[in-house]
Design a protein around this motif. Sequence first.
Motif, PDB file in Angstrom:
ATOM      1  N   ILE A 424       1.003  -1.150   0.124  1.00 44.05           N
ATOM      2  CA  ILE A 424       0.083   0.023   0.071  1.00 44.05           C
ATOM      3  C   ILE A 424       0.708   1.183  -0.056  1.00 44.05           C
ATOM      4  O   ILE A 424       0.818   1.904  -0.983  1.00 44.05           O
ATOM      5  N   TYR A 425       1.430   1.567   1.041  1.00 43.12           N
ATOM      6  CA  TYR A 425       2.771   2.410   1.125  1.00 43.12           C
ATOM      7  C   TYR A 425       3.851   1.813   1.608  1.00 43.12           C
ATOM      8  O   TYR A 425       4.083   1.297   2.392  1.00 43.12           O
ATOM      9  N   SER A 426       5.108   2.411   0.837  1.00 44.00           N
ATOM     10  CA  SER A 426       6.264   1.504   1.155  1.00 44.00           C
ATOM     11  C   SER A 426       7.188   2.115   2.091  1.00 44.00           C
ATOM     12  O   SER A 426       7.966   1.588   2.905  1.00 44.00           O
ATOM     13  N   ILE A 427       7.506   3.610   1.936  1.00 45.03           N
ATOM     14  CA  ILE A 427       8.536   4.459   2.547  1.00 45.03           C
ATOM     15  C   ILE A 427       7.726   5.673   3.059  1.00 45.03           C
ATOM     16  O   ILE A 427       6.996   6.297   2.301  1.00 45.03           O
ATOM     17  N   GLN A 428       8.208   6.156   4.332  1.00 45.50           N
ATOM     18  CA  GLN A 428       8.047   7.474   4.955  1.00 45.50           C
ATOM     19  C   GLN A 428       9.020   8.304   4.750  1.00 45.50           C
ATOM     20  O   GLN A 428      10.000   8.029   5.068  1.00 45.50           O
ATOM     21  N   TYR A 429       9.049   9.503   3.622  1.00 51.94           N
ATOM     22  CA  TYR A 429      10.017  10.157   3.169  1.00 51.94           C
ATOM     23  C   TYR A 429       9.990  11.440   3.902  1.00 51.94           C
ATOM     24  O   TYR A 429       9.102  12.310   3.318  1.00 51.94           O
ATOM     25  N   PHE A 430      10.711  12.118   4.819  1.00 52.47           N
ATOM     26  CA  PHE A 430      10.251  13.284   5.481  1.00 52.47           C
ATOM     27  C   PHE A 430       9.021  13.520   5.719  1.00 52.47           C
ATOM     28  O   PHE A 430       8.658  14.830   5.141  1.00 52.47           O
ATOM     29  N   GLY A 431       8.281  12.764   6.447  1.00 55.95           N
ATOM     30  CA  GLY A 431       6.751  13.100   6.679  1.00 55.95           C
ATOM     31  C   GLY A 431       5.763  12.701   5.725  1.00 55.95           C
ATOM     32  O   GLY A 431       4.745  12.728   6.008  1.00 55.95           O
ATOM     33  N   GLU A 432       6.265  12.241   4.560  1.00 57.13           N
ATOM     34  CA  GLU A 432       5.204  11.882   3.584  1.00 57.13           C
ATOM     35  C   GLU A 432       5.219  10.531   3.316  1.00 57.13           C
ATOM     36  O   GLU A 432       6.395   9.901   2.846  1.00 57.13           O
ATOM     37  N   ASN A 433       4.010   9.838   3.128  1.00 60.32           N
ATOM     38  CA  ASN A 433       4.275   8.574   2.817  1.00 60.32           C
ATOM     39  C   ASN A 433       3.900   8.165   1.469  1.00 60.32           C
ATOM     40  O   ASN A 433       3.190   8.747   0.562  1.00 60.32           O
ATOM     41  N   ALA A 496      16.759  -7.178  -3.667  1.00 64.39           N
ATOM     42  CA  ALA A 496      15.775  -7.226  -3.085  1.00 64.39           C
ATOM     43  C   ALA A 496      15.862  -6.615  -1.631  1.00 64.39           C
ATOM     44  O   ALA A 496      14.882  -6.555  -0.707  1.00 64.39           O
ATOM     45  N   ALA A 497      17.090  -5.980  -1.333  1.00 63.92           N
ATOM     46  CA  ALA A 497      17.427  -5.434  -0.054  1.00 63.92           C
ATOM     47  C   ALA A 497      17.180  -3.912  -0.049  1.00 63.92           C
ATOM     48  O   ALA A 497      17.462  -3.161   0.575  1.00 63.92           O
ATOM     49  N   HIS A 498      16.514  -3.513  -1.264  1.00 64.23           N
ATOM     50  CA  HIS A 498      16.286  -2.317  -1.536  1.00 64.23           C
ATOM     51  C   HIS A 498      14.709  -1.937  -1.911  1.00 64.23           C
ATOM     52  O   HIS A 498      13.961  -2.965  -2.187  1.00 64.23           O
ATOM     53  N   LYS A 499      14.211  -0.873  -1.873  1.00 63.54           N
ATOM     54  CA  LYS A 499      12.831  -0.242  -2.224  1.00 63.54           C
ATOM     55  C   LYS A 499      12.852   0.681  -3.157  1.00 63.54           C
ATOM     56  O   LYS A 499      13.404   1.802  -2.842  1.00 63.54           O
ATOM     57  N   LEU A 500      12.329   0.666  -4.283  1.00 61.21           N
ATOM     58  CA  LEU A 500      12.174   1.984  -5.170  1.00 61.21           C
ATOM     59  C   LEU A 500      11.068   2.546  -5.123  1.00 61.21           C
ATOM     60  O   LEU A 500       9.840   1.839  -5.112  1.00 61.21           O
ATOM     61  N   VAL A 501      11.006   3.869  -4.963  1.00 65.34           N
ATOM     62  CA  VAL A 501      10.121   4.663  -4.842  1.00 65.34           C
ATOM     63  C   VAL A 501      10.366   5.969  -5.517  1.00 65.34           C
ATOM     64  O   VAL A 501      11.335   6.125  -5.988  1.00 65.34           O
ATOM     65  N   GLU A 502       9.172   6.808  -6.041  1.00 66.36           N
ATOM     66  CA  GLU A 502       9.353   8.107  -6.399  1.00 66.36           C
ATOM     67  C   GLU A 502       9.258   9.172  -5.630  1.00 66.36           C
ATOM     68  O   GLU A 502       8.094   9.388  -4.943  1.00 66.36           O
TER      69      GLU A 502
END
Length: 825
Positions: A424-433, A496-502
């Motif tokens: 659903i959501y992968s990473i929280q990036y400086f406060g933004e999911n 697989a030890a990474h997660k790619l997001v924009e």
Amino acid sequence: MKRLMTLLLGIAALTACTSPQPEQHAKNELRAPAYPLVTIDPYTSAWAFQDNLYDGSVRHWTGKNFPLIGVAKVDGQTYRFMGAEELELSTIVPNSEQEDWVGKYTVAQPAEGWQTMAFDDSRWKEGKAAFGTMENEHTAKTQWGEKYIWVRRTIDLQEDMAGRNIYLDYSHDDDVIIYINGIKVVDTGNACKKHAQLKLSDEVAASLKKGKNLIAAYCYNRVGNALLDFGLMVEQENYQFFEQTAEQISVDVQAMQTYYTFACGSVNLNLTFTAPLFMDNLDLMTRPVNYLSYEVSSRDGKKHQVDLYFEASPQWAIDVAHQKSMADSFEEGDLLFLRTGSQSQEILKKRGDDVRIDWGYFYLAGKKDNTTYGIGDGKALRNGFLKDNLEAPATDGYDKLVLVCSLGETKKADGYLMLGYDDIYSIQYFGENLRPYWNRSGKETIASQFLKAKDEYQKLMKDCAAFDKKLMEDATAVGGRKYAELCALAYRQSIAAHKLVEAPNGELLFLSKENFSNGSIGTVDITYPSSPLYLLYNPELAKGLLNHIFYYSESGKWTKPFAAHDIGTYPQGNGQTYGGDMPVEESGNMLIVTAAIAAVEGNADYANRHWNTLTTWTDYLVEYGLDPENQLCTDDFAGHFAHNANLSIKAILAIASYGYLADMLGKTEVAEAYTNKAKEMAAKWMEMADDGDHYRLTFDKAGTWSQKYNLVWDKLMNWQIFPEKVAETELAYYQTKQNRYGLPLDNRETYTKTDWIMWTATMANDRTTFESFIDPVYSFMNETTDRIPMSDWVFTDSPKQRGFQARSVVGGYFIKMLEEKLHAK
């Protein structure tokens, strides 16, 4: 509640998904420490930790069970070919996550006998478990940040435990010693685990009498995080239904696929796990779906009735086994989906190292036209498969998922299942999911991803096999067969030890997780050793390894004149959480990888976007890099120190990187000034580090030595900052220091880092010398007794890991292939 749907039971073999003929490849002969099965991201990462796929449970890279069972029923006889039936345990003494408990504790050295029932603990404090650093451990209820703690827990049992199989469930960070009724049962040494389970000896079980008993524990907090918790569980009876196993004939690990072959009575079964991790197609690379293909063939030329049973546990979607889950099913197109996830769905709430995802949903999917399914109690489902009836009652929040593929009476048949995860959501990036890259627009669905995977199955099987074949051929050509087999095993582990997001600004963020080293997200000294793999196959991903660090500085959130270490603890990237800075280390890493990107792309456009930041970091290195002060670096396992000669090389080559980039950008005077500065510093380095037949570990200590693996970039980039004799002298000296399983990191300890050995080996100008460093690493991986996804921190005089596992840094193994690419330009 009835949870069964039968879909065309007993039909003939599947015809709509005939497997394509795979590209023929040479078998990987390496006996892997662990075999990759499902590799999507740091959370959905499943491995076989044993030689035979049926010798134990499928596991997450942390070692926690990810139960996935496979059974073939051939003419009524069952053969378990994958996984093991999950040990059914009931709680008799809850840990703190199951129920609050209170213990007596002290942080001061107690008197002898503190672990016995007769000891007087009336002066000890009382606190709720778990005990730990509440700012970092979400289960901690009593703050413990001191170096040591002693805890006594009195338990009241309702019956004697003699003759029962009792298990201690314990979590600790770091060293723990645990006693039950005065008998020592655990002494871990330097280790950190959550929910480790240990079967108690008959002696200890017999000591657990009806009434009052004592569990006493000591824990040593070595560094930042601290944790201590424990409880007891008892094994349930009659949980095994599939005791007869198949016979595993072979296993073969390629870059994108792991192949197994089994004999199951009168048929052979080929099983293939596929992760289509093509780095030139990021939508495909991040599609959260893997394949499990199967092919059965008669061994005697006759037709046989064949059914294949696949069972998945909700543990794929929860952090710890006692968490309550939900499960259901649905159809989309011609696919049948089974789904499980936690009931709580606290998205992105947990962070840490030995932590698994407990939000989003795990999926098991198959074609509808030959499949039956069941959801519910695992024992009932297994018994139902034996009796051709998958009726099963629901459980109290722990329903299993089962798909049965009915192949009918056949001589040969094939098909596939798909496994996937929607976080659903992968990473929280400086406060933004942030959503996963495959759904960055928010307009995709997990079902759409599975349907695309189904439509592309035929093509992707061929493409994956062709890629695997070419990678093995290319790696063999530049580094030899053993090198190639190590690269094949490293490929999926690193990605697989990474997660790619924009990112919100549209940039790629390819964020690593520090697996079993501290759980940091986007760590620069993980990026640096990992980078060769991504520089080789897609420099946009190499930029994705750096973008968050540039943003951290350029946004003003990080104000120091050197690069940050990380941006948080996975999956929360809200700012550095690591306890110390690595000024020379991380600034050097960022500059060198930025220069390598320019070399691969043939332009310095990326560097130009960050020129002011690169300038600030370079000027810091000019001032402080030649003779670094006492500061943290990536090789400080035996303690950090000042005057680090290898760290100095990194600073010098980082300054050379800046000069190289300036030259590409037409900044001629700047390029000349910084390149000359790097050469001037290199000349001084040679004087300061000279120790006769080699160069020192630190400038101030004669008789010391270390791997100078950072020198490899001078060769790869053809800068000629250091005379060739420096590398030649070092390599000759290293030949005298090798042990059975590799070259030690330096003179202080016998352990090493396997990624750095690959870099050191690549400094060699001939194949024989290169392979002399690679062969011991291959021997270690082939012989290690620690059955885990590859460790990069290992001993060189015994086949044991020192620490770390499943880390992305094995991407550094591809540096020899990167050299070939750079020198071909």
